[in-house]
Design a protein around this motif. Structure first.
Motif, PDB file in Angstrom:
ATOM      1  N   THR A 262       0.970  -1.167   0.091  1.00 29.69           N
ATOM      2  CA  THR A 262      -0.035   0.058  -0.109  1.00 29.69           C
ATOM      3  C   THR A 262       0.772   1.156  -0.172  1.00 29.69           C
TER       4      THR A 262
ATOM      5  N   THR B  75       0.931   5.489  -0.189  1.00 30.18           N
ATOM      6  CA  THR B  75       0.129   6.519  -0.065  1.00 30.18           C
ATOM      7  C   THR B  75       1.032   7.759  -0.583  1.00 30.18           C
TER       8      THR B  75
ATOM      9  N   ASP C 111      -8.129   2.928  -2.145  1.00 32.62           N
ATOM     10  CA  ASP C 111      -8.875   2.467  -0.866  1.00 32.62           C
ATOM     11  C   ASP C 111     -10.291   3.114  -0.749  1.00 32.62           C
TER      12      ASP C 111
ATOM     13  N   ILE D 125      -3.172   0.599  -3.556  1.00 29.06           N
ATOM     14  CA  ILE D 125      -3.044  -0.770  -3.146  1.00 29.06           C
ATOM     15  C   ILE D 125      -2.559  -1.501  -4.293  1.00 29.06           C
TER      16      ILE D 125
ATOM     17  N   GLN E 293      -4.361   6.314  -0.764  1.00 31.41           N
ATOM     18  CA  GLN E 293      -4.160   4.941  -0.751  1.00 31.41           C
ATOM     19  C   GLN E 293      -4.004   4.193  -1.978  1.00 31.41           C
TER      20      GLN E 293
END
Length: 60
Positions: free
Chosen positions: A6, A8, A29, A16, A14
Motif C-alpha cells: 500500500t 500513500t 482505498d 494498493i 492510498q
C-alpha cells in the motif's frame, strides 16, 4: 512480488498494489479498479482498459 503493498501519496490517498496470475493489480482505498498491469521493464508496468484509461506504474 517486490512491488506489492500500500502506497500513500502526498494527498493521503492510498494506492494498493497486489499480485495475481503474474500481473500487478491496482486498486485504491476508495475505488475497486482491479486494473491489471503488465511488465515492460524491470521497474515499469503498463495497463490497458477497455473503455477506460490506460495506465503506467513506474517504481523508483
Amino acid at each position: 512480488m517486490k512491488f506489492t503493498g500500500t502506497y500513500t501519496d502526498d494527498a493521503g490517498n492510498q494506492h494498493i498494489i497486489s499480485y495475481k496470475d503474474m500481473h500487478l493489480i491496482y486498486n485504491t482505498d476508495k475505488i475497486q479498479w482491479d486494473m491489471r498491469f503488465f511488465p515492460y521493464s524491470d521497474s515499469a508496468f503498463f495497463a490497458i482498459r477497455q473503455g477506460g484509461r490506460n495506465g503506467v506504474l513506474q517504481f523508483k
